[in-house]
Structure formats: C-alpha cells, structure tokens
Design an enzyme around this catalytic site. Structure first.
Site, short mmCIF file in Angstrom:
data_model
loop_
_atom_site.label_atom_id
_atom_site.label_comp_id
_atom_site.label_asym_id
_atom_site.label_seq_id
_atom_site.Cartn_x
_atom_site.Cartn_y
_atom_site.Cartn_z
N ASP A 22 4.07 -2.27 5.48
CA ASP A 22 2.83 -2.58 4.76
C ASP A 22 2.94 -1.99 3.35
O ASP A 22 2.63 -0.82 3.12
CB ASP A 22 1.63 -2.00 5.49
CG ASP A 22 0.30 -2.44 4.86
OD1 ASP A 22 0.32 -2.87 3.68
OD2 ASP A 22 -0.74 -2.35 5.53
N HIS A 67 -2.06 1.67 -1.41
CA HIS A 67 -1.64 2.87 -0.68
C HIS A 67 -0.68 3.75 -1.48
O HIS A 67 -0.28 4.80 -1.00
CB HIS A 67 -0.98 2.47 0.64
CG HIS A 67 -1.86 1.62 1.50
ND1 HIS A 67 -3.08 2.04 1.98
CD2 HIS A 67 -1.71 0.34 1.95
CE1 HIS A 67 -3.63 1.08 2.70
NE2 HIS A 67 -2.84 0.03 2.68
#
Length: 277
Positions: free
Chosen positions: A179, A184
């Site tokens: 991911d 992030h």
C-alpha cells in the site's frame, strides 16, 4: 489506489463485477518483514525467524490489496475522496511460509447511503476470505438499498486492557508491503486530506492491535481465525493507543474479543477478533 477521474453515474451497476484472478507469490522474508511492520517482537521467534516461522493471518490482506485498487482504477468511484471504511477477514487455513496464492476478486454489495455509496470488494482463495468496505462520497443516490446499520457497541465495562505502541518509522516500513499511498509517507499528501502529518495505514493499525490483544489473552496471534473492524479516525505513527476489549465466554473453544483502539478519539471501532486455541 491509482488516480482516476472517471466515475460511473450508477454505482449499483458495479454489483457482482468480476475483478479478475491473480496469482501472487511471497517469500519467508516478506512474511517476516510484515510481522515486524505490525509490531512483532524480535523475541517472538516463530513470527520473525525463518526456521520456526508461522505467518500472521493478516499478512493475507497485503496479498489481496490489488483488488480494491483494481476497482478504483476501473473508475467505480473517485479515488481521491474514497475512504477505506471497514475490513473483514475470515481464515480458512494457515498460510504457508512462502509460495504462491491464487486470489479471485469481485464486487459484492453496493450500498446506497444517500450522499455516498459503500462498495464491498470480496477476495477469496483456499486460505482466506477478505472483504473491503470502501466509502465513496458522491456516488450514492442511485436508488439502492442502504444496507445494514452500524452494529451496537459492547455492553458493560471492558474486561481486557492492552496497549498498542506504534513508532515513527512504522508506515515507512509497512507501505513497502504494497500500500504505497502517499498519505502514509508524504506530509504534503497528508495535508491535502486535512491531516497534520502522514497517517497510519488502517490495515496496519488493525492488524497491529491483534498482537497486544493476543499477548494479553494468552493466545498466539497466528491462531487468529476471524478479524473485523471499522476505521473511525486516523492514527499517527509514534502514538501509543489504548486497546479496550470485551472478552466473550471464557469457556468457549475459541477466544473471542470485541474491541476498540484509541482513547478520546477511537481510531478503530466495532472490532472483533477470534483466536483458535
């Protein structure tokens, strides 16, 4: 999820769509990196040492990440605004230490929430069944069913208490497992979704919470057979979050606990984990 600007007018038309079949491979090294990324200790040798390795069941979710990404890339919803609402995992049998897994993905239900649609992405194989629920603002209002309401929370005071200690570099490590979303790792991307800094992956937080829970309950995290949770608010690398649990029947053949992660702000709510014993 990859960026797309094409969104169909009737989200309900995606119900039942075949998203394809893929065979994914992994090594013992991948499984060990995953265990470390979700908080396994170096002393837990059967999670981090190839000679004794038991693969964490939640590693399955990294193998299947391509499926919700595939739906977004096909234009089912606006990937710039869609959110991962909740996750379910049902374990059928343990993952091998390494090898290949053939996964089949499809769209399950598409619920009409009015201002938004909720897409369910189902991934199946011989080892597990996983369901992503994706909340897509602006895709509702197509005349479909609203779907089930949020279940009621546990009753009474929690009888299990644990602590999830995250660390500053956790998302930088976890994202290497598949991911790669910029929110992030990149402060500018995080700012575009009104966050002060990069946020934890929801699946990382959910999976990581099962380790301190298992330690507290006296079970092995690799014996997880069911997991579900709703992503209610972002968590940030470096936070230490309380985990409050409501354990079920202590005499049952399985150990089941309803739980939530977070203090004043609940990051993961409506969660449940079941461990075999």
């Amino acid at each position: 999820m990859s960026t797309t600007e094409t969104v169909v007018e009737n989200a309900g038309s995606w119900r039942g769509t075949d998203l394809g079949t893929r065979t994914v491979s992994y090594t013992e090294r991948d499984a060990i990196i995953y265990a470390l990324a979700v908080g396994a200790h170096a002393t837990e040798l059967d999670l981090v040492f190839e000679d004794r390795l038991r693969v964490l069941p939640t590693f399955a979710l990294t193998l299947a990440q391509w499926a919700p990404d595939e739906l977004g890339s096909r234009g089912a919803f606006d990937t710039k605004t869609a959110l991962h609402g909740s996750q379910e995992l049902r374990v059928l049998k343990p993952l091998p230490r390494s090898g290949e897994v053939t996964l089949t993905a499809s769209v399950g239900e598409v619920w009409d929430k009015g201002a938004a649609a909720v897409f369910e992405v189902l991934v199946e194989c011989e080892y597990f069944v996983a369901t992503w629920s994706l909340f897509a603002p602006g895709s509702g209002g197509f005349g479909g069913e609203r779907g089930p309401s949020k279940p009621a929370g546990p009753v009474g005071e929690p009888n299990v208490a644990a602590e999830l200690a995250t660390w500053e570099n956790q998302t930088a490590l976890y994202r290497l497992l598949g991911d790669m979303h910029h929110i992030h790792i990149d402060p500018e991307a995080a700012a575009r979704i009104n966050q002060p800094r990069p946020i934890m992956h929801g699946l990382c937080t959910l999976a990581a919470s099962t380790l301190p829970l298992a330690r507290e309950l006296g079970v092995h995290p690799a014996d997880l057979v069911e997991l579900s949770g709703r992503f209610a608010a972002p968590a940030f690398p470096g936070q230490t979050l309380p985990v409050r649990g409501w354990r079920g029947d202590a005499e049952s053949s399985d150990v089941t606990v309803d739980f939530e992660v977070g203090a004043d702000t609940v990051a993961i709510g409506g969660a449940r984990a079941k461990f075999a014993r």
